[in-house]
Design an enzyme around this catalytic site. Sequence first.
Site, PDB file in Angstrom:
ATOM      1  N   HIS A   1      18.568   6.031  47.494  1.00 22.43           N
ATOM      2  CA  HIS A   1      19.718   5.849  46.273  1.00 22.43           C
ATOM      3  C   HIS A   1      19.869   4.223  46.030  1.00 22.43           C
ATOM      4  O   HIS A   1      20.290   4.017  44.922  1.00 22.43           O
ATOM      5  CB  HIS A   1      21.064   6.328  46.876  1.00 22.43           C
ATOM      6  CG  HIS A   1      20.980   7.887  46.764  1.00 22.43           C
ATOM      7  ND1 HIS A   1      20.666   8.873  47.697  1.00 22.43           N
ATOM      8  CD2 HIS A   1      21.511   8.704  45.727  1.00 22.43           C
ATOM      9  CE1 HIS A   1      20.782   9.936  47.464  1.00 22.43           C
ATOM     10  NE2 HIS A   1      21.258   9.984  46.136  1.00 22.43           N
ATOM     11  N   GLY A   2      19.565   3.354  46.693  1.00 22.45           N
ATOM     12  CA  GLY A   2      19.822   1.940  46.514  1.00 22.45           C
ATOM     13  C   GLY A   2      19.708   1.196  47.673  1.00 22.45           C
ATOM     14  O   GLY A   2      19.696   1.245  48.671  1.00 22.45           O
TER      15      GLY A   2
END
Length: 478
Positions: free
Chosen positions: A326-327
Amino acid sequence: MLFNSLDFAVFLPIVFVLYWFVFKTSLKLQNLLIVLASYVFYGWWDWRFLSLILFSSVLDYVIGIYISQTTLPSKRKALLFTSVFFNIGLLGFFKYYNFFVDSFVSSFSFFGWTIQPNTLNIILPVGISFYTFQTLSYSIDIYRNKLQPTRNFIGFAAFVSFFPQLVAGPIERATHLLPQFYNKRLFNYHKAVDGLRQILWGMFKKVVIADNCARYVNMIFDDYTSYSGSTLFLGVFLFAFQIYGDFSGYSDIAIGTARLFGFELKQNFAFPYFSRDVAEFWRRWHISLSTWFRDYVYIPLGGSQGSKLNQIRNVLIIFVVSGFWHGANWTFIVWGAINALYFLPLLLFERNRVHTDVVAAYRLLPSFKEVFKMGITFLLILLSWVFFRAESLSHALGYLWQMATDNFVSIPQMRPTYLFVLIFIFIIVEWLGRKQQYAIELLWLQYPKVMRWGFYFCIAILIFLYGGQEAAFIYFQF
């Protein structure tokens, strides 16, 4: 190009007319149009990164053919490794280079050593995490002999770049979506109307629910020390609906748009906030990503087989990797680890497959026990969302501490009554449609047309009244 933009409102009808009225007699021309339209759609943001999509398409197209042409295990593994290396390598460079450099420097700073790093001003290509996983599934499935390689490059390029789901999913498998580009597609009025209905509901989720929640979420999270604990709890509550409305709204628009062109994409959200435990939540949230990690990471690691220690290891790996996907921030890794800790007791006590049906499947209202389970699950998810939304670990921990210690039992300083009403209506509609692919798929269909169109008109009015600026979708950054 944003779905909720004037550009897309002009773009979509043009492509639709060309697709069904100009090129309807040629499957090859229809696929070519999809490729060109998808490249325009993506290039509207930054045309320079079209080279990455083209590179991934050519790479996996060629590797897929070569894998199928050899039976030598070592050569097949080398070809698969090449696909994984280049695809994950590009993803890692654009998404994680600065994260690893900064983490390396911080680790040395802990011991009092100073290092001058060479970081780069790297722009993260929109959607790279999504189309990378999509092309990887193609190569892996050919390696596993689950799929025969295609010789139709235009069809394959259309599969990789298909504009409805290019930048934020759903992450489609080649076994499901790719064959649809081989078969002649005939316009189906009922499917098109159903697609428009799903687009309408997706727009409502994004523009009315998510974007209006975002206004208050941003104010509260950006200045959390100025607010009471109850207001901070309100901020997390609204963020839960912001991210759900934003991401599931995108998926609804993508699936509905694909249906306009005769394609069926898989459901990506199945009313996750009605889950009765965390395991059920993860079967219903971002389904395309969860099943991708399950099939290509979790099961190859051994899944839920083997010793308890191996099961714990596999669960931790799958959730941490999912968080990292996700990041490039430690907050996402911690968010994944927290959900792993939620999930582990269910797995170890073999309670992770208890709730596989729809809650209150044959009743209008849930039982008290079901309400209690859904409430506890929702509260657990809320706590983890703090880490997902926070800018840093210190931000998340400070937010949680402030929420727990500063006037938690009080009236929130912000009381957006209109938004509470909208969320309440949203929850009711979602509950009534929880057995369907999306909430309003069959809602009101048994009633006269005037009632149905009145309902759709009300949704359109709400979109017009509460729609603000063209806000980007949250998952564009992933």
